[in-house]
Design a protein around this motif. Sequence first.
Motif, PDB file in Angstrom:
ATOM      1  N   TYR A   1       1.009  -1.096   0.090  1.00  0.00           N
ATOM      2  CA  TYR A   1      -0.116  -0.085  -0.144  1.00  0.00           C
ATOM      3  C   TYR A   1       0.928   1.140   0.040  1.00  0.00           C
ATOM      4  O   TYR A   1       1.911   1.061   0.706  1.00  0.00           O
TER       5      TYR A   1
ATOM      6  N   THR B   1      -3.724  -7.963  14.146  1.00  0.00           N
ATOM      7  CA  THR B   1      -4.166  -7.646  12.738  1.00  0.00           C
ATOM      8  C   THR B   1      -5.080  -9.027  12.487  1.00  0.00           C
ATOM      9  O   THR B   1      -4.690 -10.140  12.539  1.00  0.00           O
TER      10      THR B   1
ATOM     11  N   ASP C   1      -7.721 -11.167   9.404  1.00  0.00           N
ATOM     12  CA  ASP C   1      -7.778 -11.518   8.074  1.00  0.00           C
ATOM     13  C   ASP C   1      -8.650 -12.569   7.743  1.00  0.00           C
ATOM     14  O   ASP C   1      -8.471 -13.713   8.232  1.00  0.00           O
TER      15      ASP C   1
ATOM     16  N   GLN D   1      -7.454  -3.832  11.865  1.00  0.00           N
ATOM     17  CA  GLN D   1      -6.200  -3.276  12.507  1.00  0.00           C
ATOM     18  C   GLN D   1      -6.487  -3.003  13.766  1.00  0.00           C
ATOM     19  O   GLN D   1      -7.232  -1.756  13.738  1.00  0.00           O
TER      20      GLN D   1
ATOM     21  N   SER E   1     -12.100  -9.781   4.336  1.00  0.00           N
ATOM     22  CA  SER E   1     -11.852  -8.512   5.333  1.00  0.00           C
ATOM     23  C   SER E   1     -11.141  -8.936   6.415  1.00  0.00           C
ATOM     24  O   SER E   1     -10.733  -9.865   6.815  1.00  0.00           O
TER      25      SER E   1
ATOM     26  N   ASP F   1      -7.987   0.593  11.735  1.00  0.00           N
ATOM     27  CA  ASP F   1      -8.282   0.766  10.145  1.00  0.00           C
ATOM     28  C   ASP F   1      -8.781  -0.544   9.547  1.00  0.00           C
ATOM     29  O   ASP F   1      -8.374  -1.481  10.581  1.00  0.00           O
TER      30      ASP F   1
ATOM     31  N   SER G   1      -7.667  -3.785   7.595  1.00  0.00           N
ATOM     32  CA  SER G   1      -6.518  -4.223   7.184  1.00  0.00           C
ATOM     33  C   SER G   1      -6.011  -4.283   5.608  1.00  0.00           C
ATOM     34  O   SER G   1      -4.929  -4.573   5.363  1.00  0.00           O
ATOM     35  N   PHE G   2      -7.273  -4.231   4.793  1.00  0.00           N
ATOM     36  CA  PHE G   2      -6.969  -4.208   3.339  1.00  0.00           C
ATOM     37  C   PHE G   2      -8.553  -3.784   2.898  1.00  0.00           C
ATOM     38  O   PHE G   2      -9.500  -3.874   3.600  1.00  0.00           O
TER      39      PHE G   2
ATOM     40  N   GLU H   1     -17.792  -3.139   8.270  1.00  0.00           N
ATOM     41  CA  GLU H   1     -16.917  -1.942   8.658  1.00  0.00           C
ATOM     42  C   GLU H   1     -17.431  -1.199   9.974  1.00  0.00           C
ATOM     43  O   GLU H   1     -16.870  -1.082  11.002  1.00  0.00           O
TER      44      GLU H   1
ATOM     45  N   HIS I   1      -4.229   1.322   5.647  1.00  0.00           N
ATOM     46  CA  HIS I   1      -4.199  -0.198   5.903  1.00  0.00           C
ATOM     47  C   HIS I   1      -3.191  -0.780   6.657  1.00  0.00           C
ATOM     48  O   HIS I   1      -3.343  -1.693   7.307  1.00  0.00           O
ATOM     49  N   THR I   2      -2.185  -0.182   6.687  1.00  0.00           N
ATOM     50  CA  THR I   2      -0.952  -0.618   7.474  1.00  0.00           C
ATOM     51  C   THR I   2      -0.065   0.340   8.200  1.00  0.00           C
ATOM     52  O   THR I   2       0.204   1.432   7.680  1.00  0.00           O
TER      53      THR I   2
END
Length: 606
Positions: free
Chosen positions: A49, A417, A419, A412, A409, A372, A374-375, A361, A221-222
């Motif tokens: 990113y 983290t 996923d 963070q 989805s 945030d 994470s992606f 979200e 995202h990071t």
Amino acid sequence: MFEAKFQSFADAEHGGEAGVRLKALRARLAELGLDGFIVPRADEHQNEYVAPCSERLAWLTGFSGSAGLAIVLKKEAAIFVDGRYVLQVKEEIDAKLFSPQELAATPPTRWLAERVQKGARIGYDPFVHTNRQIDAFAKALGVKRAELVPVQPNPVDEIWKDRPAPPLGAVRLHPARLAGKGVAEKLAELRRGFDGANALLLSDPHSIAWTFNIRGSDVAHTPIALAFALIPARGAPTLYLDGRKIRGEARETLEKVLEIAPAHNLRRDLEALGEKKKIVLFDQATAPVLLVEALREAGGKPRLVEDPAALPKAIKNVRELAGMRIAHVRDGLALTRFLAWFEKEALEGELTEIGAAQALETFRRESGLLRDISFPTISAFGPHAAIPHYRVTERSNLKIQHGVYLVDSGGQYLDGTTDVTRTVAVGYAARPLREHFTRVLKGHIAIARAVFPKGVTGAQLDAMARRPLWEAGLDFDHGVGHGVGAYLSVHEGPQRIARMGHTPLEPGMILSNEPGYYRAGEYGIRLENLIIVEAREIKGAERDMLGFETITLAPFDLNLVEPALLAPEEVDWLNAYHARVRNTLSPLADSETRSWLKKATKRLPL
């Protein structure tokens, strides 16, 4: 405001703007005496990113994917993407301007070598390419006796008149209770691998964040700060970044263990080391050509190696693992609330892909602890679910009706983290779909239950997840799992479960477990949990054995399971997993979600 996240760069490119930009770039290249220019989707750290100021590829072409490269010549131009983005790139770019190419079928080095004339001069920005990348282009062009020419400033930047300023996200200290190791301990660990070198340049901001126990907010995202760090074999390291990012307690604490210098000082300092004939380690995957050659040209000895911080960063300590487990309980509750909500809303026929992503979200944000996502959420209905890295836009946004919905989805949080991917049925699921889903589930369970000797790599486990699909003549084209950071990158190396995953798995590593199946034009299935590599005690074992602890907590859709295809031990695993999900999340859930969860995790008979 939220929906703007789903607006692709290409949506703003109507009216021929891409054509105007391409013409302007060619004019600038002509002024520089260049016959072409290479435009990667990269910043000076090779981040996944990047900050808006580094979105050169998107600005020039309209392509918004996270990986790609364009080559602009006098009379033609091409954009190269991997298999994830073959469909997306065609939707976002003007094919009359940029010919879309798949990397595997047409490598950019070969495409360029086939088109350049003898003696041609092809430019590149040495700050956004690595030596490995440029060496590959140089080898290909050498056959035509064409020349690669480093160019600064970047010609794209020169014509990008409203280019955003570099980010100034605040640098924050990562709490010791979550980091688990101090800076001094980490520096000592890195220095043990110097092997006679005089210094190490860290060019990956994720490694810098881990080494110095800091986090930032320079990219989406990071939680990283865009910076470089020079660590000498003896003495204090130097952190190179815009000083406006770091203030107050963070600066006071860091200045006890390192020096803070402006980013533009780095080249000068490397040249000074070069003049003293020093050996400096560079990360071969992220170090810019510009910095490596600055040392070499000054008389120094660059040594390109694998990032010494990558492996210790991947092996999480006790506190990092504890934080990840807590984050996954919180995140699992949010996802479960969403799945319960989705089951009702989807049947109404008015919910869209964007609306579903917004809702998920929102559920995550209601914890009050989400930093945030994470992606960018993959919210995909029907045929869109068959695109592994689909990204919804206003133009592609589908209504969710009877069929299959896939949502990939993550979040963070300060302590971890996440996923996770779930695939759910909307309405009745026909038997062929249930069979495909169950074969993917069998592959997921095979990885979750795997027991293996220490020293085994992800490449050796990859086939376990594919076997149930292979037995039906099916497969999928992505890896089974990638590494995941602790409040860092959702895609972390070097660990992975894939055909090219050659790093031995170690206790403390975190990976995804995400086999899938995709039927183009119809539906896609992916089932993803995160897993921790852990030691396993086996009575009578003659070797040290390892296995996986699953930390993601959310139910799988039993409406898509074909029980007859599951072996008894697979049913046992699924029942035990669902019981754990129910027992962990039910006390934290509202009554409506609790009622839905009880039904969603009902026990399958053996």
